[in-house]
Design an enzyme around this catalytic site. Structure first.
Site, PDB file in Angstrom:
ATOM      1  N   ASP A  50     -10.926  -3.391 -17.721  1.00 46.02           N
ATOM      2  CA  ASP A  50     -11.276  -4.311 -18.806  1.00 46.02           C
ATOM      3  C   ASP A  50     -10.007  -4.872 -19.444  1.00 46.02           C
ATOM      4  OD1 ASP A  50     -12.213  -5.618 -21.058  1.00 46.02           O
ATOM      5  OD2 ASP A  50     -13.198  -3.865 -21.929  1.00 46.02           O
ATOM      6  N   HIS A  85       0.805  -1.222   0.000  1.00 48.60           N
ATOM      7  CA  HIS A  85       0.000   0.000   0.000  1.00 48.60           C
ATOM      8  C   HIS A  85       0.839   1.273   0.000  1.00 48.60           C
ATOM      9  CE1 HIS A  85      -3.427   2.488   0.248  1.00 48.60           C
ATOM     10  NE2 HIS A  85      -4.138   1.832   1.141  1.00 48.60           N
TER      11      HIS A  85
END
Length: 468
Positions: A382, A166
């Site tokens: 996508d 992170h």
């Protein structure tokens, strides 16, 4: 709407993990993280998961091979992800851009997407099989910064699992990287948004000058044994649509009914969670709100393509008794004030405090942390198979400590209603009390006056849509 069956168990066959390096040589250099990036509270690995349907037009194309190849090409542009973190003086973190690569796992599971049920949301069954914790690869320092696992399903769909250090990026930055991988997988030669490092824009001033009070980083002692126990944790997800938000707003005076859904929901959950935990009325309780600071930074603004951590964690504080005995509007006013406190000077002050105070962890004692992923865009990524059926948080808890926080995730239920799924993690006994308190607040027939406290309903929850 059918959640994943509690008994859903499947096997996953994994190929040996491998390192995927940038497709062409990249610079060997050291790139310091910002003073927002390298705070102690971000030094952990955060998992993300994406579910994709079978697409007939993609028959014959292997998602694992497509994504692996795209990952190598994208890492040429995002080459710091292929390096390793090093720690220097004052706990300052830098990326050594070694080009070693990220961990990649190719896998197959003997399960179909349909078997996960209609309500795809955390918690997910067999998650540890879908984002495998490769031995030796889970550290913060001197370890791979990314792990990607692509698991093919029997139906022709697949699951994309990712684990990120992170300190390298927030949700906005991670989605930017994942979108770039998707663009390359679909044939692009380069990302449509070139990545920008520029971490120095969020560094401390010289000399540092802390100008705000940052109670979110207070050192809090557990004087009355109020630590949330981590054994026997119950992970659930709750759906909030138009009806639920209308019910919550009915408990507010007219001048507060136009507050944002984030503010209203956070106030309600904080209050119900505190009622369920039953702390001493005099104990201070807190809610930490993760606030994207990008719109607040204007002098100079962060450049398009910046993918580092750029958020603040302002805190609202009050005595537990005041929170529980006052109406919902009391909690809402506190949440609004905390959220609105973030501006450019606030971010500079946080960076300065990190340098002067040794990069502390935000306080988790008697705290509830919320992270809003509604506009992050995970579901839009996508790789050639269309948008994800589900995309976003892989677990119910925020941060390295389960039971402390929740994610807000965009969701469309079986009736076609758009809303928010909230992940929650509490000890089992506490969770049952929390559900009753929340049901009492959401009762459609509830017309309690603003001036008096809410009375919890006795009936069981009607809006839990998944639990494992």
């Amino acid at each position: 709407m059918a959640p994943p069956p509690l008994s859903l168990v499947f096997s996953v066959r994994r190929s040996p993990p491998e390192l995927v390096a940038p497709a062409t040589p990249t610079p060997h250099e050291f790139k310091p993280l910002s003073d927002i990036d390298d705070q102690d509270g971000l030094r952990f690995q955060i998992p993300v998961i994406q579910f994709y349907k079978n697409v007939p037009s993609m028959n014959g194309r292997d998602p694992a091979k497509v994504i692996k190849a795209a990952l190598a090409k994208t890492l040429v542009f995002y080459y710091p992800f292929a390096g390793r973190l090093r720690e220097g003086a004052g706990r300052k973190l830098s990326v050594e851009c070694t080009g070693e690569g990220v961990v990649f796992i190719e896998a197959d599971a003997d399960v179909t997407l349909r078997e996960f049920g209609d309500a795809l949301q955390p918690p997910f069954p067999c998650l540890k099989e879908l984002i495998y914790d490769v031995p030796g690869a889970g550290g913060v320092l001197d370890s791979p910064l990314l792990l990607v696992q692509v698991t093919r399903l029997k139906c022709g769909g697949f699951i994309f699992g990712l684990r990120l250090n992170h300190t390298m990026a927030d949700a906005t930055g991670l989605v930017q990287f994942m979108t770039a991988v998707g663009e390359v997988a679909r044939g692009a030669h380069a990302p449509s948004i070139p990545p920008v490092w520029r971490r120095e824009l969020l560094n401390a001033r010289d000399p540092p000058h802390v100008t705000r009070t940052h109670h979110e980083y207070d050192e809090i002692a557990d004087t009355k044994n109020t630590i949330v126990p981590l054994d026997n944790m119950d992970h659930r997800s709750f759906f909030f649509g138009a009806d639920e938000f209308a019910a919550l707003r009915r408990h507010l005076p007219p001048h507060l009914r136009r507050c944002s859904t984030f503010e209203v929901l956070t106030a309600a959950l904080w209050r119900c969670r505190t009622l369920a935990l039953r702390p001493d009325p005099e104990e201070e309780v807190r809610v930490l709100c993760i606030v994207n600071s990008r719109p607040k930074l204007r002098h100079p603004p962060l450049p398009v393509g910046f993918y580092g951590n750029a958020f603040a964690i302002p805190v609202a504080r009050t005595a537990a008794g005041d929170l529980c005995e006052n109406p919902l509007s009391y909690a809402l006013e506190l949440v609004k004030a905390a959220k609105n406190s973030v501006d450019q000077e606030y971010m500079k002050s946080v960076a300065d405090m990190m340098v002067t105070k040794g990069r502390p962890h935000f306080a988790v004692m008697r705290s509830y942390l919320v992270s809003d992923l509604m506009h992050a865009g995970f579901g839009d990524v996508d790789f050639g198979w269309g948008k994800a059926v589900y995309g976003g948080a892989a677990t119910g808890g925020v941060g390295a400590t389960p039971g402390v926080g929740s994610f807000y995730i965009p969701f469309r239920n079986g009736k076609g209603e758009d809303g928010i799924v909230v992940t929650f993690c509490l000890p089992t006994v506490v969770m049952e009390i929390f559900v009753k308190e929340l049901n009492g607040l959401l009762k459609k027939e509830a017309e309690e006056e603003e001036e008096r406290p809410l009375i919890p309903a006795k009936k069981s929850s009607t809006f839990i849509i998944s639990t494992l």
